[in-house]
Design an enzyme around this catalytic site. Structure first.
Site, short mmCIF file in Angstrom:
data_model
loop_
_atom_site.label_atom_id
_atom_site.label_comp_id
_atom_site.label_asym_id
_atom_site.label_seq_id
_atom_site.Cartn_x
_atom_site.Cartn_y
_atom_site.Cartn_z
N CYS A 199 11.90 64.31 24.89
CA CYS A 199 12.38 65.55 24.33
C CYS A 199 11.81 65.86 23.26
O CYS A 199 11.98 67.09 22.58
CB CYS A 199 14.06 65.30 23.93
SG CYS A 199 14.78 64.53 25.33
N HIS A 231 17.69 69.52 15.94
CA HIS A 231 17.58 69.10 17.42
C HIS A 231 18.98 68.76 17.97
O HIS A 231 19.10 68.86 19.03
CB HIS A 231 16.78 67.67 17.25
CG HIS A 231 16.73 66.98 18.64
ND1 HIS A 231 15.90 67.41 19.52
CD2 HIS A 231 17.13 65.66 19.16
CE1 HIS A 231 16.09 66.63 20.65
NE2 HIS A 231 16.84 65.60 20.51
N GLU A 246 20.89 63.03 12.09
CA GLU A 246 19.92 64.01 11.73
C GLU A 246 20.77 64.85 10.75
O GLU A 246 19.76 65.47 9.74
CB GLU A 246 19.74 65.03 13.02
CG GLU A 246 18.78 66.22 12.49
CD GLU A 246 18.77 67.09 13.85
OE1 GLU A 246 19.47 67.12 14.86
OE2 GLU A 246 17.82 68.28 13.71
N LYS A 290 21.74 74.23 21.21
CA LYS A 290 21.94 73.32 22.36
C LYS A 290 23.41 73.68 22.74
O LYS A 290 23.75 73.36 23.70
CB LYS A 290 21.50 71.99 22.18
CG LYS A 290 20.20 71.82 22.10
CD LYS A 290 19.91 70.11 22.09
CE LYS A 290 18.41 69.93 22.16
NZ LYS A 290 17.78 69.98 20.80
N HIS A 300 20.54 70.69 26.48
CA HIS A 300 19.36 69.94 26.18
C HIS A 300 18.20 70.26 27.26
O HIS A 300 18.20 69.52 28.14
CB HIS A 300 19.90 68.56 25.97
CG HIS A 300 18.51 67.86 25.29
ND1 HIS A 300 17.38 68.39 24.98
CD2 HIS A 300 18.51 66.45 24.99
CE1 HIS A 300 16.57 67.57 24.50
NE2 HIS A 300 17.26 66.37 24.42
N PHE A 314 13.46 59.93 22.95
CA PHE A 314 13.52 58.44 23.29
C PHE A 314 12.06 57.84 22.95
O PHE A 314 11.12 58.51 23.44
CB PHE A 314 14.14 58.55 25.01
CG PHE A 314 15.44 58.57 25.30
CD1 PHE A 314 16.31 59.00 24.34
CD2 PHE A 314 15.66 58.27 26.50
CE1 PHE A 314 17.63 58.91 24.59
CE2 PHE A 314 17.14 58.56 27.03
CZ PHE A 314 18.15 58.94 25.92
C1 LIG Z 1 13.97 60.01 15.95
O1 LIG Z 1 13.54 59.89 17.25
C2 LIG Z 1 14.01 58.78 17.88
C3 LIG Z 1 14.27 59.19 19.46
O2 LIG Z 1 15.36 59.59 20.04
C4 LIG Z 1 15.32 58.74 18.28
O3 LIG Z 1 15.99 57.42 18.74
C5 LIG Z 1 16.01 59.05 17.12
O4 LIG Z 1 17.19 60.03 17.76
C6 LIG Z 1 15.52 60.21 16.11
N1 LIG Z 1 16.10 59.94 14.98
C7 LIG Z 1 17.15 60.73 14.85
C8 LIG Z 1 17.99 60.28 13.62
O5 LIG Z 1 17.56 61.54 15.60
#
Ligand SMILES: *[C@@H]1O[C@H](CO)[C@@H](O)[C@H](O)[C@H]1NC(C)=O
Ligand SMILES: *[C@@H]1O[C@H](CO)[C@@H](O)[C@H](O)[C@H]1NC(C)=O
Ligand SMILES: *[C@@H]1O[C@H](CO)[C@@H](O)[C@H](O)[C@H]1NC(C)=O
Length: 430
Positions: A172, A313, A324, A350, A355, A417
Site C-alpha cells: 500500500c 494514510h 498514525e 479513504k 483503500h 504490509f
Molecule cells: C508502517 O508500515 C507498516 C506496514 O503496514 C505497518 O505495519 C504499519 O502500519 C505502519 N505503521 C503505522 C503506525 O501505520
C-alpha cells in the site's frame, strides 16, 4: 540539487473517471463506496461486501469504459489496472500539455507506475483453466497481462517515452514510492520529466477473502456501504477495498518554467522508513510513520510548525489509525511544532474512496496537491465521534465537510504490509 515540480494530474477513482470530477465529488462530501454484490454471486458469501468500485459508463459523465481510452485490440492485451494507468497517464499528460515528439525530449521522459497486487483475476482464471484443460488453455497473453510493470511499459510504448521505465511494488506504499522515486530520478538527472503513480484493480472474491482472513476489512456495514469507511472514528472497524489509479507528471523546475507549464506544487521532501516490527501490524507508537515524516521534513528543510495539512494514510482500522495519529502528533507538536493538537489539520480521504492499495499513495498525493492548489482541505467522511480515547484523537480531522484554509505545505503518508512507511512533502511553488 535540481528542483522537481508537479505539472499534470490524472486519476480514475471510485468517485469518478477523471481527476476534476473526482475532486468535485470529494470536496462535496460524496462517497464512492458501494455494495460489491453487483459484481457477481461469489461476493455474496464474503464477510465484507463493500468496495470502492469505479463507476461504469461514459467518460463524458465521469464514468469508466475502456473504449473511451484505448482500442479494443489494446484492451485485450492489458490488465484492468494497466488500463486505469493508461487513462490516468493520458489525462495527466494532457493536463501538463506534454506531448513531445523530438528524440531528445522522448529520451528525457520516463515512467514509473506500480501496483500492489496486479492482475489477480488473470492469475485465478488461468490457474483454473490450466488445472482443468492443461497447456492449450493458457493464453499467449497470460504473462503480459500478469506482470505488474506492464502498466509502466504500456504507457511508455503508447507515448514513445525512452527514459527510465520502472515499477515499484511495496503493497500500500506503492503509489507514494513511485512518485517519490521518480522525483529522485529527476533530481539526479536521469530524466527531466517523469510520469509517476500507482494503479490497482483487485476487487476479486479471492482478494477480499484474503484480506478478510487477515482481519483487515470492514464487515459491519454491508447494508449501508457509504458508512463503512470511517477513518479516525471510534466505530472504525477495518478498511474498505477500492480500485483505480493516480498518475502525475513530475518535471524539473527550469524545464517546466521554460515551456510555461502550470505548476501545481513542488516536491520538497521524501522520507522512507520501516517499522521493523511485524508483517501486517503497526507498532502502537507509530514509530515507522514518525521516522518517515521526520525524514520528509528534514529533506524539505521545513519545520513542523509550518505544516498546514496532513493527508493521512488512515485506512479506518483500529490499530493503524491510532498509531498514525500518535505519530502525527509526536511529529507536529512541541519544539518547532504546534502548541496544541487542535491546530493539527489532518484528514483521511479513504472515508470517501476506500483503500486503493497500490494506487492509494498516488491518488492521495494528488488530493494533497489539489488541497494546496485550491487552499481547501478535503473531508474525512463518517467521522461522527473521533477516538477512542478522545484525549488521543484531538486533532482537527476535517470531519465530514471540507474546510477552507491557506495551505502552503502539506504531508501525505502511505504505509504498507511488510512494515514499509513513507511520506511526501509538497509545497506551493513561488
Ligand atoms: C508502517 O508500515 C507498516 C506496514 O503496514 C505497518 O505495519 C504499519 O502500519 C505502519 N505503521 C503505522 C503506525 O501505520
Ligand atoms: C475470469 O473469469 C470470469 C468468470 O468467467 C470472467 O467474468 C472474467 O472476465 C475473467 N477475467 C479475465 C481477466 O479473463
Ligand atoms: C487548521 O485549519 C483551520 C481552518 O479549518 C485553521 O483555522 C487553522 O489555522 C489551521 N491550523 C493550522 C496550524 O494550519
Amino acid at each position: 540539487m535540481r528542483r522537481v515540480v508537479v505539472t499534470g494530474l490524472g486519476a480514475v477513482t471510485p468517485l469518478a473517471a477523471g481527476i476534476r470530477q473526482t475532486w468535485a465529488k470529494l470536496i462535496d462530501s460524496q462517497s464512492g463506496i458501494v455494495s460489491t454484490t453487483s459484481r457477481g454471486h461469489a461476493f455474496d458469501k464474503l464477510p465484507s461486501r463493500v468496495g470502492g468500485l469505479v463507476p461504469q459508463g461514459s467518460r463524458d459523465d465521469g464514468r469508466w469504459q475502456a473504449k473511451d481510452w484505448l482500442p479494443a485490440s489494446e484492451e485485450r492485451q492489458m490488465a484492468l489496472f494497466a488500463q486505469y494507468a493508461i487513462a490516468s497517464a493520458q489525462e495527466a499528460l494532457d493536463d501538463a500539455d506534454w506531448h513531445p515528439t523530438r528524440e531528445e525530449d522522448l529520451e528525457a521522459t520516463g515512467v514509473t507506475i506500480g501496483s500492489g497486487i496486479g492482475n489477480l483475476d488473470e492469475a485465478y482464471n488461468t490457474s483454473i483453466a490450466f488445472h482443468e484443460g492443461g497447456y492449450r488453455k493458457v493464453s499467449p497473453l497470460f504473462i503480459p497481462r500478469l506482470l505488474i510493470n506492464l502498466a509502466a511499459g504500456h504507457v511508455s510504448i503508447r507515448h514513445g517515452f525512452k527514459g527510465p521505465n520502472h515499477a515499484a511494488t511495496t503493497a500500500c506504499t506503492t503509489g507514494l514510492h513511485a512518485i517519490g522515486d521518480a522525483s529522485r530520478m529527476i533530481a539526479f538527472g536521469d530524466a527531466d520529466v517523469m510520469v509517476a503513480g500507482g494503479a490497482e484493480s483487485c476487487i476479486h472474491p479471492l482478494a477480499i477473502a484474503g484480506f478478510a482472513r487477515a482481519r483487515s476489512l470492514a464487515t459491519d456495514w454491508n447494508d449501508d456501504p457509504a458508512q463503512s469507511s470511517r477513518p479516525f472514528d471510534k466505530d472504525r472497524a477495518g478498511f474498505v477495498i477500492g480500485e483505480g489509479a493516480g498518475v502525475i507528471v513530475l518535471e524539473e523546475l527550469e524545464h517546466a518554467k521554460t515551456r510555461g507549464a502550470h505548476i501545481y506544487a513542488e516536491v520538497r521532501g521524501y522520507g522512507l522508513s520501516s517499522d521493523a516490527h511485524h508483517m501486517t501490524q503497526p507498532r502502537a507508537d507509530g514509530n515507522g510513520p514518525y521516522l518517515a515524516m521526520r525524514q520528509a521534513l528534514r529533506h524539505a528543510q521545513i519545520e513542523p510548525c509550518n505544516v498546514d495539512y496532513v493527508n493521512a494514510h488512515a485506512t479506518s482500522t483500529p490499530l493503524g489509525d491510532a498509531a498514525e495519529n500518535h505519530a502525527i502528533k509526536r511529529m507536529l507538536l512541541g519544539d518547532n511544532g504546534k502548541s496544541d493538537a487542535s491546530q493539527i489539520n489532518v484528514s483521511s480521504t479513504k472515508g470517501a474512496v476506500g483503500h486503493l492499495l497500490g494506487a492509494a499513495g498516488a491518488v492521495e498525493a494528488i488530493f494533497t496537491i489539489l488541497a494546496i492548489e485550491h487552499n481547501l482541505m478535503p473531508p474525512t467522511l463518517n467521522l461522527n465521534n473521533p477516538g477512542t480515547p478522545l484525549s488521543d484523537f484531538n486533532c482537527n480531522y476535517v470531519a465530514k465537510v471540507s474546510q477552507e484554509h491557506v495551505i502552503d505545505v502539506a504531508l501525505t503518508n502511505s504505509f504498507g504490509f511488510g512494515g514499509t512507511n513513507a511520506s511526501l512533502c509538497f509545497a506551493k511553488y513561488g
